[in-house]
Structures are given as structure tokens and as C-alpha cells.
Scaffold this motif. Structure first.
Motif, mmCIF file in Angstrom:
data_model
loop_
_atom_site.group_PDB
_atom_site.id
_atom_site.type_symbol
_atom_site.label_atom_id
_atom_site.label_comp_id
_atom_site.label_asym_id
_atom_site.label_seq_id
_atom_site.Cartn_x
_atom_site.Cartn_y
_atom_site.Cartn_z
ATOM 1 N N ALA A 156 0.759 -1.320 0.121
ATOM 2 C CA ALA A 156 0.078 0.008 -0.107
ATOM 3 C C ALA A 156 0.772 1.229 -0.065
ATOM 4 N N THR A 157 2.199 1.142 0.620
ATOM 5 C CA THR A 157 2.902 2.400 0.646
ATOM 6 C C THR A 157 3.646 2.606 -0.353
ATOM 7 N N THR A 158 4.425 1.346 -0.945
ATOM 8 C CA THR A 158 5.504 1.416 -1.688
ATOM 9 C C THR A 158 5.305 0.863 -3.114
ATOM 10 N N GLY A 159 4.037 0.196 -3.252
ATOM 11 C CA GLY A 159 3.744 -0.410 -4.544
ATOM 12 C C GLY A 159 4.448 -1.931 -4.740
ATOM 13 N N ASN A 160 5.155 -2.637 -3.587
ATOM 14 C CA ASN A 160 5.694 -3.414 -3.720
ATOM 15 C C ASN A 160 5.828 -4.270 -2.427
ATOM 16 N N PRO A 161 5.083 -5.762 -2.572
ATOM 17 C CA PRO A 161 4.812 -6.253 -1.208
ATOM 18 C C PRO A 161 5.971 -6.922 -0.888
ATOM 19 N N GLY A 162 7.018 -7.347 -1.456
ATOM 20 C CA GLY A 162 8.272 -7.872 -1.115
ATOM 21 C C GLY A 162 8.582 -9.068 -1.925
ATOM 22 N N TRP A 163 7.976 -9.477 -2.825
ATOM 23 C CA TRP A 163 8.445 -10.615 -3.681
ATOM 24 C C TRP A 163 8.086 -10.067 -5.162
ATOM 25 N N ALA A 164 8.623 -11.032 -6.203
ATOM 26 C CA ALA A 164 8.782 -10.591 -7.518
ATOM 27 C C ALA A 164 7.139 -10.468 -8.119
ATOM 28 N N PRO A 165 6.964 -9.575 -9.006
ATOM 29 C CA PRO A 165 5.818 -9.389 -9.453
ATOM 30 C C PRO A 165 5.223 -10.641 -10.400
ATOM 31 N N TYR A 166 3.879 -10.826 -10.539
ATOM 32 C CA TYR A 166 3.573 -11.882 -11.501
ATOM 33 C C TYR A 166 3.828 -11.814 -13.090
ATOM 34 N N ASP A 167 3.975 -12.899 -13.496
ATOM 35 C CA ASP A 167 4.098 -12.923 -14.911
ATOM 36 C C ASP A 167 3.705 -14.473 -15.329
ATOM 37 N N PRO A 168 3.200 -14.574 -16.678
ATOM 38 C CA PRO A 168 2.606 -15.863 -16.651
ATOM 39 C C PRO A 168 3.575 -16.967 -16.835
ATOM 40 N N ASP A 169 5.037 -16.648 -17.104
ATOM 41 C CA ASP A 169 5.802 -17.750 -17.084
ATOM 42 C C ASP A 169 6.396 -18.335 -15.950
ATOM 43 N N THR A 170 6.764 -17.397 -14.929
ATOM 44 C CA THR A 170 7.383 -17.616 -13.735
ATOM 45 C C THR A 170 6.108 -17.863 -12.663
ATOM 46 N N ARG A 171 5.024 -17.130 -12.835
ATOM 47 C CA ARG A 171 3.931 -17.034 -11.742
ATOM 48 C C ARG A 171 4.236 -17.124 -10.392
ATOM 49 N N SER A 172 5.158 -16.116 -10.097
ATOM 50 C CA SER A 172 5.661 -15.792 -9.002
ATOM 51 C C SER A 172 4.726 -15.712 -7.952
ATOM 52 N N THR A 173 4.483 -16.363 -6.846
ATOM 53 C CA THR A 173 3.491 -16.473 -5.780
ATOM 54 C C THR A 173 4.001 -16.256 -4.254
ATOM 55 N N CYS A 174 3.610 -15.475 -3.459
ATOM 56 C CA CYS A 174 3.862 -15.540 -2.053
ATOM 57 C C CYS A 174 2.845 -16.553 -1.339
ATOM 58 N N VAL A 175 3.411 -17.634 -0.907
ATOM 59 C CA VAL A 175 2.252 -18.470 -0.293
ATOM 60 C C VAL A 175 2.641 -18.581 1.140
ATOM 61 N N TYR A 176 1.430 -18.141 1.903
ATOM 62 C CA TYR A 176 1.547 -17.774 3.297
ATOM 63 C C TYR A 176 1.523 -19.030 4.136
ATOM 64 N N THR A 177 2.343 -19.626 4.728
ATOM 65 C CA THR A 177 2.239 -20.864 5.639
ATOM 66 C C THR A 177 2.560 -20.040 7.057
ATOM 67 N N ALA A 178 3.197 -20.883 8.006
ATOM 68 C CA ALA A 178 3.801 -20.626 9.128
ATOM 69 C C ALA A 178 5.123 -19.630 9.023
ATOM 70 N N GLU A 179 5.702 -19.941 7.816
ATOM 71 C CA GLU A 179 6.712 -18.971 7.658
ATOM 72 C C GLU A 179 6.514 -18.996 5.836
ATOM 73 N N PRO A 180 6.302 -17.777 5.620
ATOM 74 C CA PRO A 180 5.930 -17.590 4.063
ATOM 75 C C PRO A 180 6.986 -17.713 3.121
#
Length: 286
Positions: free
Chosen positions: A234-258
Motif C-alpha cells: 500500500a505504501t511502496t507498491g511492492n509487497p516484497g516478492w517478484a511481480p507476477y508474470d505468466p511464465d514464472t507465476r511468482s506467488t507468495c504462499v503464506y504458511t507458518a513461514e511465508p
């Protein structure tokens, strides 16, 4: 998302349950409790209306945004592909077990016939990687019922929204919440919001009869990770992981440790990858 004709049919059906017409004047005279009771009655009957209302009749609620050509000119997937949010960063995601919160058909209560009807009503008609029974051979009828509902109503629309944003020249970040604190509900609908907003307390978790062994110790940390990431976005436009693209589909998965990894629901993604979400409409009038 639905069109005016379907919205009008839904409104008329609820109003008829109350013995009035679906106009502002007549509905304004009805008490909120009576409106809720009438809607609940229609929800119980919705599966009987599937030939007219289509997939809308298989959802937990008859209400959705209306694509009216004015306030909402297009369904969001189509709008984003066209670049409507090219200059607006998007954080989009879902929980792993989205539909479990609404799933009252548990265990042996779900029959193969019910699963088949749900697959016909909601799943893509054809795809190159096989259907749900092929892709999830280990799933019970109850699990298949939950999977297709989670995918059609929540998970795949979210993923396709990220795809649409990327196609339209914008940036998107995706997440999935897999952490849960009880076996009954799993990582169900809106658990992500409870964690981000801090409304799920340690005592809430500890006192739940189906709480996981370490859930009370983990909830504060999971909530902190999610809240920090969302505030950073919300403040910087970046939550801390790579943005999504259809090839890598980078996703933050929230478990006990993300962790950051390719989109985790790969089997469902393959089933839906050629599908295009759009606006629902009335199939035919009574």
C-alpha cells in the motif's frame, strides 16, 4: 459478475417471495429482516433454477456486481486486458480452501451424482489436461465438490485477474494463504482478512475445538507477515516478492513461514488455462 437480465430475474424472484414487485418503492417498505429471510428462502431453491440462472444458481449467494455498461462497463478480466488498470498496481490472491466455509455437503453426504452435476455446471467443458476426476484421482466426492467450487468462484478468477493485468501492461502480485488454525475450515474464505486486520486472536485460535497443535503459537507471526507485506504494498507498491508474470507465476504462499514459489495450484490452473471468465447472463426466461 452478471448482466442486467440475470440481475432483474434474481431481484424479481426475491421480491415475489415477499409478495411485492422488485421496485425501489415497494422494497423500501420491507424490513431488513424480511428481506434476509426471503433471500435465504431463495438460496435454498437456487439449484432448482440452474437451467434459467446458469452457474449463478450454484453459488452460495444470488448477489454479485452488475455489469451495466455504465457504473461497471465491463467485467474486470476484460477491462484489465484492455489496459484499464495499466497504471495501478494490483495485489490479488486467495486462500487455499476458499469454498470450505460454505461447504455444508461434507464427507459421505456428497454423492458422485452431485459431483457430476457440479462439474457439468461449473468446470470448463473441455481442456487439454483432463477433467477434475483425472487431474485429482485421489480426491473424494466431497473434496472434488469443494475443489471445483473453490476454483470457479474464487481461485481461478483471482489467478486470471493477474494474467489479465499483465496482458494489459500492468503489474500484479499474487498470494495464496495456506496456513490454517483448525482442521474443519482449513484456509477458508476471508481468513486472510482476519489475519491482516488482526481480528483473529490467539485466544480465538486456542479455544477452537479443532485447533492445530501449534496454531496458537503461529497465528501472530502469520498475521504479522501478511500485514507487513500488505502495508508495504500500500505504501511502496511492492509487497516484497517478484511481480507476477505468466511464465514464472511468482506467488507468495503464506504458511507458518511465508515462501515464494510458482503458483501452487498447478493442477487446477491446467484445467482452467484456456477458460475465459466473463459476465454471467440469464440462460432463458421462465
Amino acid at each position: 459478475m452478471c448482466r442486467r437480465r440475470l440481475a432483474a430475474a434474481i431481484s424479481a424472484t426475491i421480491a415475489a417471495e415477499l409478495g411485492v414487485r422488485a421496485t425501489v418503492g415497494e422494497l423500501a417498505r420491507i424490513s431488513p429482516r424480511a428481506l434476509i429471510n426471503a433471500t435465504d428462502a431463495i438460496i435454498q431453491r437456487m439449484p432448482e433454477l440452474v437451467e434459467s440462472w446458469g452457474p449463478m444458481a450454484l453459488t452460495p449467494t444470488p448477489f454479485s456486481p452488475i455489469v451495466d455498461g455504465d457504473v461497471l462497463p465491463h467485467a474486470p478480466w476484460r477491462a484489465l486486458v484492455g489496459g484499464a488498470a495499466r497504471g495501478i498496481d494490483l495485489l490479488v490472491g486467495h486462500t487455499r480452501d476458499e469454498f470450505r466455509l460454505f461447504n455444508t455437503r461434507l464427507g459421505s453426504e456428497v454423492t458422485d451424482e452431485q459431483v457430476s452435476a457440479t462439474l457439468v455446471g461449473l468446470a470448463p467443458a473441455s481442456n487439454s489436461s483432463g477433467g477434475y476426476r483425472t487431474v485429482y484421482p485421489e480426491a473424494t466426492p466431497a473434496q472434488l465438490y469443494e475443489l471445483v467450487n473453490s476454483d470457479w468462484l474464487f481461485r481461478m478468477p483471482s489467478l486470471h485477474l493477474a494474467d489479465a493485468q499483465h496482458a494489459g501492461g500492468g503489474q500484479a502480485w499474487t498470494y495464496e494463504l495456506c496456513w490454517s488454525y483448525n482442521q474443519e475450515q482449513g484456509a477458508s474464505h476471508s481468513l486472510d482478512l482476519l489475519l491482516v486486520l488482526g481480528t483473529l486472536s490467539v485466544e480465538d485460535v486456542r479455544s477452537h475445538p479443532s485447533a492445530g497443535m501449534n496454531a496458537a503459537d503461529e497465528v501472530i507471526g502469520v498475521a504479522h507477515h501478511m500485514r507487513t507485506d500488505w502495508l508495504n504494498f500500500a505504501t511502496t507498491g511492492n509487497p516484497g516478492w517478484a511481480p507476477y508474470d505468466p511464465d514464472t507465476r511468482s506467488t507468495c504462499v503464506y504458511t507458518a513461514e511465508p515462501i515464494t514459489q510458482p503458483y501452487p495450484e498447478e493442477r487446477s490452473r491446467h484445467i482452467w488455462h484456456t477458460h475465459r471468465f466473463d459476465t454471467l447472463d440469464l440462460l432463458h426466461t421462465e
